[in-house]
Design a protein around this motif. Sequence first.
Motif, PDB file in Angstrom:
ATOM      1  N   LEU A 195       0.859  -1.176   0.000  1.00  0.00           N
ATOM      2  CA  LEU A 195       0.000   0.000   0.000  1.00  0.00           C
ATOM      3  C   LEU A 195       0.901   1.234   0.000  1.00  0.00           C
ATOM      4  O   LEU A 195       1.248   1.770   1.037  1.00  0.00           O
ATOM      5  CB  LEU A 195      -0.922  -0.048   1.229  1.00  0.00           C
ATOM      6  N   ARG A 196       1.274   1.627  -1.202  1.00  0.00           N
ATOM      7  CA  ARG A 196       2.268   2.672  -1.356  1.00  0.00           C
ATOM      8  C   ARG A 196       1.672   4.069  -1.260  1.00  0.00           C
ATOM      9  O   ARG A 196       0.516   4.282  -1.621  1.00  0.00           O
ATOM     10  CB  ARG A 196       2.934   2.558  -2.734  1.00  0.00           C
ATOM     11  N   THR A 197       2.489   5.016  -0.801  1.00  0.00           N
ATOM     12  CA  THR A 197       2.124   6.419  -0.862  1.00  0.00           C
ATOM     13  C   THR A 197       2.541   6.961  -2.220  1.00  0.00           C
ATOM     14  O   THR A 197       3.666   6.716  -2.658  1.00  0.00           O
ATOM     15  CB  THR A 197       2.839   7.229   0.240  1.00  0.00           C
ATOM     16  N   VAL A 198       1.645   7.632  -2.901  1.00  0.00           N
ATOM     17  CA  VAL A 198       1.978   8.270  -4.165  1.00  0.00           C
ATOM     18  C   VAL A 198       2.084   9.761  -3.869  1.00  0.00           C
ATOM     19  O   VAL A 198       1.087  10.414  -3.578  1.00  0.00           O
ATOM     20  CB  VAL A 198       0.905   8.014  -5.238  1.00  0.00           C
ATOM     21  N   ARG A 199       3.296  10.243  -3.892  1.00  0.00           N
ATOM     22  CA  ARG A 199       3.547  11.611  -3.461  1.00  0.00           C
ATOM     23  C   ARG A 199       2.680  12.629  -4.205  1.00  0.00           C
ATOM     24  O   ARG A 199       2.579  12.588  -5.422  1.00  0.00           O
ATOM     25  CB  ARG A 199       5.028  11.956  -3.655  1.00  0.00           C
ATOM     26  N   GLY A 200       2.048  13.487  -3.436  1.00  0.00           N
ATOM     27  CA  GLY A 200       1.230  14.551  -4.035  1.00  0.00           C
ATOM     28  C   GLY A 200      -0.150  14.084  -4.460  1.00  0.00           C
ATOM     29  O   GLY A 200      -0.973  14.890  -4.876  1.00  0.00           O
TER      30      GLY A 200
END
Length: 239
Positions: free
Chosen positions: A217-222
Motif C-alpha cells: 500500500l504505497r504512498t503516491v507523493r502529491g
Amino acid sequence: VAATVLVVEDERKLRELVRSYLERAGFTVLSTGSGAEALTLAGSAAPDLVILDLGLPDVAGETVARELRAAGGPPILMLTAKVTEEDRIAGLQLGADDYVTKPFSPRELALRVQAVLRRGAAPGAGTAATSPPLRSGCIEVDVAARLAWRAGRELTLTVREFDLLAFFMSHPGQAFTRAELMKRVWGWSFGDQSTVTVHVRRLRDKLEEDPASPLLLRTVRGIGYCWDGGPPTAVISNP
Ligand code: CA
C-alpha cells in the motif's frame, strides 16, 4: 428491525438531543452518561453502533473505546471536542470507526450513523459480493466471506479496514486521493480526511513486512495511495 444505537454522552442536553433525533430517524436508542454503564450496556444490549463522547466523568472515553474494541464490540462513532488533526488521529487509533467533531448538526450525525451501519451490513465498497477471492502478493481477500489472509494467516480487520483493503485490491495500480477514498469506501462526500490516513496506517501495520517502508500500500507523493501488490488473481480455494 430498527438498528439499536447506544449514545454515551454525559452532557444531558446533548444526549437528549441526539437521542430524540436518532429516534426520529427510526433508530432504537439507549443512552447513558457513564462510561462504566456504557460497557455494561454494550455487553447486555448488543447495540449495532456506539456513539461515544471522549470526555466522560467516570471512565475516559478512550478507555471505553479500547475495551469495546478488545471485546470485538460494535462500530464506534466518536464525539470529540478536540480539534487538532493529531488528537483526532489518536482517537481513531483507539479503534473508532469514525468520529464527529463538536459542535455537529444532528443531521450530520444521523448521516454518519447511517453510513457506518450501511458499511457494516454491506460487502466491500466497489466490489461485488459474488466475486471470487482475490490474491495480490501475499495478501488474499474473500469479499463475500469478508475474510482476509496474509501469507495464509487470517487477518483481524475492522469493517472499514476490510473495506479499504478490498477496495484497493479491486483497483490495483490505481492511485487514489484521500478524498476519493473517503467517497468510495466511506460513502462520504464530506468529513475529515485524516480518517483515511489513520486507516491506511492501521492497514499497513497489519499487512506490511515493514510498515515504515510500505511495499503493498504505497504512498503516491502529491496524490494519495496506490495498491502495488501485483495484479489480483482469482483463487479457487482458501488456505
Ligand atoms: Ca462530555
